[in-house]
Design a protein around this motif. Structure first.
Motif, PDB file in Angstrom:
ATOM      1  N   SER A  65       0.820  -1.218   0.000  1.00  0.00           N
ATOM      2  CA  SER A  65       0.000   0.000   0.000  1.00  0.00           C
ATOM      3  C   SER A  65       0.848   1.259   0.000  1.00  0.00           C
ATOM      4  CB  SER A  65      -0.941   0.000   1.213  1.00  0.00           C
ATOM      5  OG  SER A  65      -0.190  -0.023   2.432  1.00  0.00           O
ATOM      6  N   GLY A  66       2.085   1.151   0.477  1.00  0.00           N
ATOM      7  CA  GLY A  66       2.960   2.319   0.473  1.00  0.00           C
ATOM      8  C   GLY A  66       3.501   2.631  -0.908  1.00  0.00           C
ATOM      9  N   THR A  67       3.480   1.627  -1.779  1.00  0.00           N
ATOM     10  CA  THR A  67       3.967   1.828  -3.145  1.00  0.00           C
ATOM     11  C   THR A  67       3.032   2.718  -3.943  1.00  0.00           C
ATOM     12  OG1 THR A  67       4.933  -0.380  -3.036  1.00  0.00           O
ATOM     13  CG2 THR A  67       4.763   0.623  -5.216  1.00  0.00           C
ATOM     14  N   SER A  68       1.722   2.476  -3.771  1.00  0.00           N
ATOM     15  CA  SER A  68       0.713   3.274  -4.453  1.00  0.00           C
ATOM     16  C   SER A  68      -0.558   3.250  -3.625  1.00  0.00           C
ATOM     17  CB  SER A  68       0.441   2.715  -5.852  1.00  0.00           C
ATOM     18  OG  SER A  68      -0.660   3.369  -6.441  1.00  0.00           O
ATOM     19  N   ALA A  69      -1.156   4.394  -3.409  1.00  0.00           N
ATOM     20  CA  ALA A  69      -2.371   4.453  -2.599  1.00  0.00           C
ATOM     21  C   ALA A  69      -3.496   3.642  -3.226  1.00  0.00           C
ATOM     22  CB  ALA A  69      -2.808   5.910  -2.412  1.00  0.00           C
ATOM     23  N   SER A  70      -3.510   3.592  -4.532  1.00  0.00           N
ATOM     24  CA  SER A  70      -4.523   2.827  -5.251  1.00  0.00           C
ATOM     25  C   SER A  70      -3.815   1.827  -6.151  1.00  0.00           C
ATOM     26  CB  SER A  70      -5.418   3.757  -6.081  1.00  0.00           C
ATOM     27  OG  SER A  70      -6.097   4.683  -5.256  1.00  0.00           O
ATOM     28  N   HIS A  71      -3.750   0.589  -5.686  1.00  0.00           N
ATOM     29  CA  HIS A  71      -3.051  -0.423  -6.462  1.00  0.00           C
ATOM     30  C   HIS A  71      -3.886  -1.696  -6.516  1.00  0.00           C
ATOM     31  CE1 HIS A  71      -1.958  -1.283  -2.316  1.00  0.00           C
ATOM     32  NE2 HIS A  71      -1.582  -2.487  -2.677  1.00  0.00           N
TER      33      HIS A  71
ATOM     34  N   GLU B  58       7.469  -9.574 -14.450  1.00  0.00           N
ATOM     35  CA  GLU B  58       7.452  -8.776 -13.215  1.00  0.00           C
ATOM     36  C   GLU B  58       8.837  -8.344 -12.796  1.00  0.00           C
ATOM     37  OE1 GLU B  58       6.963 -10.831  -9.434  1.00  0.00           O
ATOM     38  OE2 GLU B  58       7.075 -12.742 -10.482  1.00  0.00           O
ATOM     39  N   ASN B  59       8.861  -7.336 -11.959  1.00  0.00           N
ATOM     40  CA  ASN B  59      10.060  -6.961 -11.228  1.00  0.00           C
ATOM     41  C   ASN B  59      10.188  -7.948 -10.065  1.00  0.00           C
ATOM     42  OD1 ASN B  59      11.676  -5.779  -9.086  1.00  0.00           O
ATOM     43  ND2 ASN B  59      11.585  -3.855 -10.205  1.00  0.00           N
ATOM     44  N   LYS B  60      11.208  -8.770 -10.062  1.00  0.00           N
ATOM     45  CA  LYS B  60      11.315  -9.865  -9.099  1.00  0.00           C
ATOM     46  C   LYS B  60      11.447  -9.391  -7.652  1.00  0.00           C
ATOM     47  CE  LYS B  60      11.107 -13.309 -11.991  1.00  0.00           C
ATOM     48  NZ  LYS B  60       9.974 -14.272 -11.951  1.00  0.00           N
ATOM     49  N   SER B  61      11.932  -8.194  -7.449  1.00  0.00           N
ATOM     50  CA  SER B  61      12.101  -7.702  -6.080  1.00  0.00           C
ATOM     51  C   SER B  61      10.836  -7.034  -5.548  1.00  0.00           C
ATOM     52  CB  SER B  61      13.279  -6.729  -5.995  1.00  0.00           C
ATOM     53  OG  SER B  61      13.078  -5.627  -6.868  1.00  0.00           O
ATOM     54  N   SER B  62      10.161  -6.231  -6.381  1.00  0.00           N
ATOM     55  CA  SER B  62       8.956  -5.526  -5.926  1.00  0.00           C
ATOM     56  C   SER B  62       7.670  -6.262  -6.285  1.00  0.00           C
ATOM     57  CB  SER B  62       8.907  -4.126  -6.543  1.00  0.00           C
ATOM     58  OG  SER B  62       8.701  -4.211  -7.949  1.00  0.00           O
ATOM     59  N   HIS B  63       7.758  -7.211  -7.221  1.00  0.00           N
ATOM     60  CA  HIS B  63       6.602  -7.963  -7.738  1.00  0.00           C
ATOM     61  C   HIS B  63       5.619  -7.079  -8.511  1.00  0.00           C
ATOM     62  CE1 HIS B  63       8.022 -11.480  -5.636  1.00  0.00           C
ATOM     63  NE2 HIS B  63       8.010 -10.824  -4.482  1.00  0.00           N
ATOM     64  N   GLU B  64       6.113  -5.933  -8.973  1.00  0.00           N
ATOM     65  CA  GLU B  64       5.282  -5.122  -9.853  1.00  0.00           C
ATOM     66  C   GLU B  64       5.179  -5.805 -11.222  1.00  0.00           C
ATOM     67  OE1 GLU B  64       5.294  -0.983 -12.431  1.00  0.00           O
ATOM     68  OE2 GLU B  64       6.850  -1.300 -10.913  1.00  0.00           O
ATOM     69  N   VAL B  65       3.978  -5.802 -11.784  1.00  0.00           N
ATOM     70  CA  VAL B  65       3.780  -6.351 -13.125  1.00  0.00           C
ATOM     71  C   VAL B  65       4.245  -5.308 -14.129  1.00  0.00           C
ATOM     72  CG1 VAL B  65       2.101  -7.196 -14.809  1.00  0.00           C
ATOM     73  CG2 VAL B  65       1.841  -7.780 -12.383  1.00  0.00           C
ATOM     74  N   LEU B  66       5.236  -5.672 -14.928  1.00  0.00           N
ATOM     75  CA  LEU B  66       5.810  -4.754 -15.906  1.00  0.00           C
ATOM     76  C   LEU B  66       5.210  -4.934 -17.295  1.00  0.00           C
ATOM     77  CD1 LEU B  66       9.567  -5.123 -14.873  1.00  0.00           C
ATOM     78  CD2 LEU B  66       7.920  -3.376 -14.118  1.00  0.00           C
ATOM     79  N   HIS B  67       4.718  -6.141 -17.560  1.00  0.00           N
ATOM     80  CA  HIS B  67       4.197  -6.454 -18.893  1.00  0.00           C
ATOM     81  C   HIS B  67       3.142  -7.540 -18.739  1.00  0.00           C
ATOM     82  CE1 HIS B  67       4.126  -6.628 -23.195  1.00  0.00           C
ATOM     83  NE2 HIS B  67       4.651  -7.842 -23.290  1.00  0.00           N
ATOM     84  N   TYR B  68       2.011  -7.370 -19.415  1.00  0.00           N
ATOM     85  CA  TYR B  68       0.933  -8.365 -19.343  1.00  0.00           C
ATOM     86  C   TYR B  68       0.427  -8.661 -20.748  1.00  0.00           C
ATOM     87  CZ  TYR B  68      -3.288 -10.844 -17.950  1.00  0.00           C
ATOM     88  OH  TYR B  68      -4.254 -11.812 -17.785  1.00  0.00           O
TER      89      TYR B  68
ATOM     90  N   LYS C 289      -3.427  -4.887 -19.285  1.00  0.00           N
ATOM     91  CA  LYS C 289      -2.376  -4.564 -20.257  1.00  0.00           C
ATOM     92  C   LYS C 289      -1.905  -3.118 -20.134  1.00  0.00           C
ATOM     93  CE  LYS C 289      -1.213  -4.996 -25.163  1.00  0.00           C
ATOM     94  NZ  LYS C 289      -1.688  -5.429 -26.503  1.00  0.00           N
ATOM     95  N   PRO C 290      -2.828  -2.122 -20.120  1.00  0.00           N
ATOM     96  CA  PRO C 290      -2.358  -0.736 -19.953  1.00  0.00           C
ATOM     97  C   PRO C 290      -1.865  -0.415 -18.538  1.00  0.00           C
ATOM     98  CG  PRO C 290      -4.751  -0.797 -20.152  1.00  0.00           C
ATOM     99  CD  PRO C 290      -4.263  -2.167 -20.469  1.00  0.00           C
ATOM    100  N   LEU C 291      -2.319  -1.167 -17.522  1.00  0.00           N
ATOM    101  CA  LEU C 291      -1.873  -0.904 -16.149  1.00  0.00           C
ATOM    102  C   LEU C 291      -0.452  -1.400 -15.901  1.00  0.00           C
ATOM    103  CD1 LEU C 291      -4.875  -1.609 -13.723  1.00  0.00           C
ATOM    104  CD2 LEU C 291      -3.550   0.498 -13.915  1.00  0.00           C
ATOM    105  N   ALA C 292      -0.038  -2.414 -16.645  1.00  0.00           N
ATOM    106  CA  ALA C 292       1.303  -2.972 -16.446  1.00  0.00           C
ATOM    107  C   ALA C 292       2.367  -1.898 -16.662  1.00  0.00           C
ATOM    108  CB  ALA C 292       1.523  -4.137 -17.416  1.00  0.00           C
ATOM    109  N   GLY C 293       3.310  -1.844 -15.745  1.00  0.00           N
ATOM    110  CA  GLY C 293       4.404  -0.889 -15.852  1.00  0.00           C
ATOM    111  C   GLY C 293       4.108   0.485 -15.300  1.00  0.00           C
ATOM    112  N   THR C 294       2.911   0.674 -14.717  1.00  0.00           N
ATOM    113  CA  THR C 294       2.553   1.989 -14.164  1.00  0.00           C
ATOM    114  C   THR C 294       2.842   2.098 -12.663  1.00  0.00           C
ATOM    115  OG1 THR C 294       0.268   1.332 -13.641  1.00  0.00           O
ATOM    116  CG2 THR C 294       0.699   2.200 -15.862  1.00  0.00           C
ATOM    117  N   GLY C 295       3.282   1.002 -12.045  1.00  0.00           N
ATOM    118  CA  GLY C 295       3.532   1.006 -10.603  1.00  0.00           C
ATOM    119  C   GLY C 295       2.293   0.720  -9.781  1.00  0.00           C
TER     120      GLY C 295
END
Length: 348
Positions: free
Chosen positions: A134-140, A161-171, A234-240
């Motif tokens: 939740s600290g990464t983005s208020a709305s995630h 994904e980013n293996k450390s943060s688990h953010e989806v970079l590409h879908y 798809k458009p959300l990927a890579g936005t944090g």
């Protein structure tokens, strides 16, 4: 406050499940002795902050669905209601159509589960993961993911994904070439900000439909049909804002009758931990059992029968003398005559 949404689809869906879904809606098809979405509801009801569960689909209300909702509400002591779409609106369109109902009561977050998946449903662990980010983005938003083989991954939504943060970079949904072995489980946890992203997809969809309204080559569909997989993720990927929670627990899709046999086996295994009293036991005057076996209380099983491993005997089933059943689901009202054998089958 949390809510749970189960996307149950409609009668035009689940054609690969026929003929088993001809007489009963696919979401109510019994797996390991209980309707498919019973397992979803049980898992959602165990999340402490869960206040309401909504089923969204375009089945006509019927006695079977109403009876199921009433009985599960009483069992799990949680409010459940069915919200009927006027037509199939896609995995995101139904959420957007009923956004006011979903957000009513001050719901901050909500789970979304596809009805045609089965598994151990580690929802509390997923919620903990979601809150940690939740600290990464208020709305995630969080997608539950699992690992598949390179070849299997081509049949699912794939995430890099980013293996450390688990953010989806590409879908990519069902990619033509290999993207990643991390696949979408069809289970999500959203903040209410997801509706802003669905709204953008909704308006873009309207504009495309109006622009191409006279084109015979452009596919015409309901303007409110929106899909999480291709229109939102798809458009959300890579936005944090989009993350993947990994599970190593049992998960599978239920797209075909054969997949139900596989799911039955795993749910029976889970019962050892969650409901050991549901599993039948050997004893005097009882059939011979090889773990794991579920027998509905109304079933009539001859003491000389041999059942298991991984067998479910449904409501009002009759199993005759000397019958051998293994790796099978015997559905409601079925009769298996004396000295018959059922191996790796759905019998109705």
């Amino acid at each position: 406050m949390l809510k749970g949404i189960i996307l149950i689809g409609g009668p035009l869906k689940g054609t690969r499940f026929r003929p088993l879904s001809m007489e009963i809606p696919k979401p109510l098809f019994p797996v390991a002795g209980f309707p498919m979405i019973y397992h979803h509801i049980e898992a959602l009801s165990k999340v402490p902050e869960m206040k309401e569960i909504m089923l969204i689909g375009f089945y006509q209300p019927n006695a079977a669905l109403s009876k199921f909702i009433s009985s599960t509400m009483q069992q799990f002591k949680i409010h459940i209601r069915y919200l009927q779409e006027y037509t199939g609106l896609g995995t995101a369109g139904g959420l957007y159509h009923f956004r006011d109902q979903i957000q009513s009561g001050g719901s901050d977050m909500f789970f979304v589960l596809n009805a045609d998946v089965c598994g151990d449903f580690p929802l509390q662990e997923m919620l903990n993961f979601h809150k940690q980010h939740s600290g990464t983005s208020a709305s995630h938003f969080t997608i539950m993911g699992t690992e598949a083989t390179r070849q299997q991954s081509l049949n699912y939504g794939c995430m890099a994904e980013n293996k450390s943060s688990h953010e989806v970079l590409h879908y990519v949904e069902k990619p033509e070439t290999f993207i990643s072995t991390t696949i979408n489980c069809g289970i999500y946890l959203f903040s209410k900000d997801i509706f802003n992203h669905i709204a953008m997809a909704f308006h873009e969809n309207h504009q495309q439909q109006e622009t191409h309204s006279y084109s015979t080559s452009f596919p015409q569909m309901c303007k409110e049909s929106i899909f999480l997989e291709k229109d939102i993720f798809k458009p959300l990927a890579g936005t944090g804002k989009l993350f993947v929670y990994h599970t190593t627990k049992f998960w599978s899709q239920l797209k075909s009758a054969g997949a139900a046999i596989y799911a039955n086996r795993h749910y029976l295994s889970i019962y050892h931990k969650t409901h050991p009293d549901w599993l039948a036991q050997n004893g005097a005057g009882k059939p011979t059992l090889i773990e794991d076996v579920y027998i509905h209380p109304t079933a009539d099983v001859h003491p000389s029968a041999k059942l298991g491993p991984n067998v479910t005997i449904g409501k009002n089933v009759t199993i005759g003398a000397g019958v051998r059943v293994r790796e099978s689901m015997i559905l409601e009202g079925a009769k298996i005559l004396v000295h018959a054998v059922s191996l790796l089958k759905l019998f109705n």
